[in-house]
Design a protein around this motif. Structure first.
Motif, PDB file in Angstrom:
ATOM      1  N   ARG A   1       0.820  -1.215   0.000  1.00  0.00           N
ATOM      2  CA  ARG A   1       0.000   0.000   0.000  1.00  0.00           C
ATOM      3  C   ARG A   1       0.851   1.261   0.000  1.00  0.00           C
ATOM      4  N   ALA A   2       2.077   1.174   0.537  1.00  0.00           N
ATOM      5  CA  ALA A   2       2.965   2.340   0.550  1.00  0.00           C
ATOM      6  C   ALA A   2       3.620   2.568  -0.810  1.00  0.00           C
ATOM      7  N   ALA A   3       3.723   1.515  -1.622  1.00  0.00           N
ATOM      8  CA  ALA A   3       4.392   1.603  -2.919  1.00  0.00           C
ATOM      9  C   ALA A   3       3.459   2.161  -3.990  1.00  0.00           C
ATOM     10  N   SER A   4       4.060   2.684  -5.055  1.00  0.00           N
ATOM     11  CA  SER A   4       3.268   3.167  -6.189  1.00  0.00           C
ATOM     12  C   SER A   4       2.497   2.040  -6.841  1.00  0.00           C
ATOM     13  N   THR A   5       3.124   0.876  -6.916  1.00  0.00           N
ATOM     14  CA  THR A   5       2.494  -0.306  -7.482  1.00  0.00           C
ATOM     15  C   THR A   5       3.113  -1.529  -6.832  1.00  0.00           C
ATOM     16  N   ALA A   6       2.500  -2.695  -7.026  1.00  0.00           N
ATOM     17  CA  ALA A   6       2.978  -3.891  -6.328  1.00  0.00           C
ATOM     18  C   ALA A   6       2.617  -5.144  -7.100  1.00  0.00           C
ATOM     19  N   ILE A   7       3.396  -6.190  -6.880  1.00  0.00           N
ATOM     20  CA  ILE A   7       3.058  -7.518  -7.384  1.00  0.00           C
ATOM     21  C   ILE A   7       3.195  -8.523  -6.240  1.00  0.00           C
ATOM     22  N   ARG A   8       2.441  -9.582  -6.317  1.00  0.00           N
ATOM     23  CA  ARG A   8       2.477 -10.637  -5.303  1.00  0.00           C
ATOM     24  C   ARG A   8       2.797 -11.963  -5.985  1.00  0.00           C
ATOM     25  N   TYR A   9       3.352 -12.893  -5.217  1.00  0.00           N
ATOM     26  CA  TYR A   9       3.698 -14.180  -5.821  1.00  0.00           C
ATOM     27  C   TYR A   9       3.050 -15.369  -5.127  1.00  0.00           C
ATOM     28  N   GLU A  10       2.365 -15.143  -4.026  1.00  0.00           N
ATOM     29  CA  GLU A  10       1.529 -16.147  -3.362  1.00  0.00           C
ATOM     30  C   GLU A  10       2.279 -17.447  -3.041  1.00  0.00           C
ATOM     31  N   SER A  11       3.317 -17.318  -2.232  1.00  0.00           N
ATOM     32  CA  SER A  11       4.076 -18.512  -1.845  1.00  0.00           C
ATOM     33  C   SER A  11       3.393 -19.304  -0.746  1.00  0.00           C
ATOM     34  N   GLY A  12       2.394 -18.707  -0.108  1.00  0.00           N
ATOM     35  CA  GLY A  12       1.700 -19.423   0.957  1.00  0.00           C
ATOM     36  C   GLY A  12       2.511 -19.478   2.226  1.00  0.00           C
ATOM     37  N   LEU A  13       2.148 -20.397   3.119  1.00  0.00           N
ATOM     38  CA  LEU A  13       2.832 -20.533   4.392  1.00  0.00           C
ATOM     39  C   LEU A  13       4.288 -20.924   4.185  1.00  0.00           C
ATOM     40  N   ASP A  14       5.163 -20.320   4.960  1.00  0.00           N
ATOM     41  CA  ASP A  14       6.583 -20.597   4.877  1.00  0.00           C
ATOM     42  C   ASP A  14       7.043 -21.273   6.165  1.00  0.00           C
ATOM     43  N   SER A  15       8.304 -21.607   6.197  1.00  0.00           N
ATOM     44  CA  SER A  15       8.890 -22.265   7.358  1.00  0.00           C
ATOM     45  C   SER A  15       9.801 -21.289   8.089  1.00  0.00           C
ATOM     46  N   LEU A  16      10.313 -21.737   9.230  1.00  0.00           N
ATOM     47  CA  LEU A  16      11.395 -21.044   9.918  1.00  0.00           C
ATOM     48  C   LEU A  16      12.604 -21.970   9.917  1.00  0.00           C
ATOM     49  N   PRO A  17      13.708 -21.533   9.283  1.00  0.00           N
ATOM     50  CA  PRO A  17      13.895 -20.288   8.537  1.00  0.00           C
ATOM     51  C   PRO A  17      13.143 -20.313   7.202  1.00  0.00           C
TER      52      PRO A  17
ATOM     53  N   GLU B   1      20.245 -19.192  11.518  1.00  0.00           N
ATOM     54  CA  GLU B   1      18.898 -19.384  12.043  1.00  0.00           C
ATOM     55  C   GLU B   1      18.582 -20.850  12.332  1.00  0.00           C
ATOM     56  N   ALA B   2      18.968 -21.740  11.425  1.00  0.00           N
ATOM     57  CA  ALA B   2      18.589 -23.140  11.570  1.00  0.00           C
ATOM     58  C   ALA B   2      19.560 -23.944  12.410  1.00  0.00           C
ATOM     59  N   VAL B   3      20.833 -23.554  12.399  1.00  0.00           N
ATOM     60  CA  VAL B   3      21.864 -24.344  13.069  1.00  0.00           C
ATOM     61  C   VAL B   3      22.446 -23.629  14.285  1.00  0.00           C
ATOM     62  N   ARG B   4      22.249 -22.305  14.356  1.00  0.00           N
ATOM     63  CA  ARG B   4      22.766 -21.478  15.449  1.00  0.00           C
ATOM     64  C   ARG B   4      24.281 -21.540  15.541  1.00  0.00           C
ATOM     65  N   VAL B   5      24.909 -21.567  14.370  1.00  0.00           N
ATOM     66  CA  VAL B   5      26.365 -21.524  14.270  1.00  0.00           C
ATOM     67  C   VAL B   5      26.759 -20.180  13.669  1.00  0.00           C
ATOM     68  N   PRO B   6      27.757 -19.497  14.220  1.00  0.00           N
ATOM     69  CA  PRO B   6      28.189 -18.231  13.628  1.00  0.00           C
ATOM     70  C   PRO B   6      28.565 -18.409  12.170  1.00  0.00           C
ATOM     71  N   ALA B   7      28.094 -17.493  11.326  1.00  0.00           N
ATOM     72  CA  ALA B   7      28.355 -17.571   9.890  1.00  0.00           C
ATOM     73  C   ALA B   7      28.486 -16.165   9.337  1.00  0.00           C
ATOM     74  N   GLY B   8      29.291 -16.034   8.299  1.00  0.00           N
ATOM     75  CA  GLY B   8      29.469 -14.741   7.660  1.00  0.00           C
ATOM     76  C   GLY B   8      29.541 -14.897   6.156  1.00  0.00           C
ATOM     77  N   ALA B   9      29.127 -13.861   5.429  1.00  0.00           N
ATOM     78  CA  ALA B   9      29.141 -13.890   3.968  1.00  0.00           C
ATOM     79  C   ALA B   9      30.214 -12.953   3.433  1.00  0.00           C
ATOM     80  N   SER B  10      30.820 -13.354   2.319  1.00  0.00           N
ATOM     81  CA  SER B  10      31.875 -12.538   1.729  1.00  0.00           C
ATOM     82  C   SER B  10      31.869 -12.683   0.211  1.00  0.00           C
ATOM     83  N   ASP B  11      32.237 -11.610  -0.490  1.00  0.00           N
ATOM     84  CA  ASP B  11      32.480 -11.673  -1.916  1.00  0.00           C
ATOM     85  C   ASP B  11      33.735 -12.508  -2.170  1.00  0.00           C
ATOM     86  N   THR B  12      33.736 -13.283  -3.231  1.00  0.00           N
ATOM     87  CA  THR B  12      34.814 -14.230  -3.481  1.00  0.00           C
ATOM     88  C   THR B  12      36.194 -13.585  -3.457  1.00  0.00           C
TER      89      THR B  12
END
Length: 337
Positions: free
Chosen positions: A119-135, A214-225
């Motif tokens: 509603r805040a956006a000028s326009t929008a699209i939806r993809y209807e993935s339904g219920l998701d899991s955690l994570p 989230e799923a394993v509770r192990v510290p993790a980090g992301a990096s560019d190659t």
């Protein structure tokens, strides 16, 4: 919705999303988004999806930048139009970003569409993935699929046959599943796990990092190659693991780290590497479209997160740290996601 069942449901969900998103895009006037600099934003996993979409826009010759939503909550001149991704459409920061930059055309990509962000956006699209899991699994890949279709609509044609993505994803899930017992044993009890990739695969690495945390509770980090080679990899040893996404320098990196005893999962389209010592290799199709490639690349990471979560006794366990100030309140007309 359990995590493993959500992962398995993704190919069918892709078929549904294609049926839902395409008619919406045909009806939308996207002229305001076809020129100038595009700002693509989100927060959490949606930021990582935004980074993937930006990479494909850049590959197609568009001026596009990924912004964290928190960096858009102050006035400025970030670009000419905004694309914002959010599964539930209730995250505070993306909504605030659109309100602050209300003078710019904006397009929201969300799950159900009946949400504050849309509603805040000028326009929008939806993809209807339904219920998701955690994570999240379906929410992330659903955002990517909608974003990929949007990129094609902005570029004036498809660079990938999206009708193939359900079958491709199904095959990659089957291939990956055969490697998970080996990978799970190698990665078990690692004290930290890095996730590495370049361009759009950096977004995939960011999402893999979130899954591990989230799923394993192990510290993790992301990096560019290539950034990873300039110091961050110095902490790697036999007690650490790494998920690597890519076909170039990533292959050599995977082999080098396996040689020193790191647990390594390499997701690649390269024919060269094979399982060796502590290296597990999952082969995926060499898809040129970076969004499509990200969809299939994240599937092995989802399965590894599930494998390690099971081993740690954390299967489908709720998050420990519930936040009260990251989502806007729902009203009675909204659908709970």
């Amino acid at each position: 919705m359990t995590y493993r069942s959500a992962i398995a449901r993704q190919p069918d969900q892709f078929r549904h999303a294609l049926e839902v998103v395409r008619p919406q895009l045909r009806k939308l006037d996207l002229s305001q988004f076809k020129n100038g600099t595009l700002v693509v934003t989100g927060i959490g996993a949606s930021y990582e999806a935004a980074a993937v979409v930006t990479g494909e826009l850049q590959r197609r010759g568009r001026r596009a930048n990924t912004w964290r939503a928190v960096d858009l909550v102050e006035p400025g001149d970030p670009g000419d139009s905004i694309i914002v991704l959010s599964v539930g459409g209730r995250s505070v920061e993306p909504i605030a970003a659109l309100n602050v930059h209300s003078q710019l055309p904006s397009l929201a990509i969300t799950n159900e569409g009946n949400d504050p962000l849309s509603r805040a956006a000028s326009t929008a699209i939806r993809y209807e993935s339904g219920l998701d899991s955690l994570p999240s699994s379906i929410g992330f890949t659903g955002s990517l699929l909608a974003g990929g279709l949007l990129v094609d609509a902005l570029g004036g044609g498809e660079s990938f046959n999206w009708n193939d993505i359900p079958h491709i994803a199904s095959e990659v899930l089957k291939t990956s599943a055969k490697k998970m017992a080996r990978a799970g044993e190698i990665f078990r009890d690692q004290r930290a796990i890095d996730c590495v990739g370049a361009i759009s695969a950096f977004g995939t690495a960011g999402e893999a990092c979130l899954l591990i945390r989230e799923a394993v509770r192990v510290p993790a980090g992301a990096s560019d190659t290539l950034h990873y080679l300039h110091g961050p990899m110095e902490s790697m040893d036999q007690a650490t693991g790494i998920l690597i996404f890519g076909d170039g320098r990533e292959v050599r990196l995977a082999q080098e780290l396996a040689e020193i005893g790191c647990a390594v999962l390499l997701v690649t389209a390269s024919e060269l590497p094979h399982d060796h010592k502590t290296l597990t290799v999952v082969k995926v199709p060499p898809l040129q479209n970076r969004v499509a490639r990200a969809i299939v690349d994240i599937l092995p990471a989802q399965l590894l997160a599930a494998e390690l979560s099971d081993a740690a006794g954390l299967t489908d366990v709720p998050f420990r740290y519930s936040q009260t100030d990251t989502k806007v309140a729902m009203d009675e007309t909204e659908t709970q996601i």
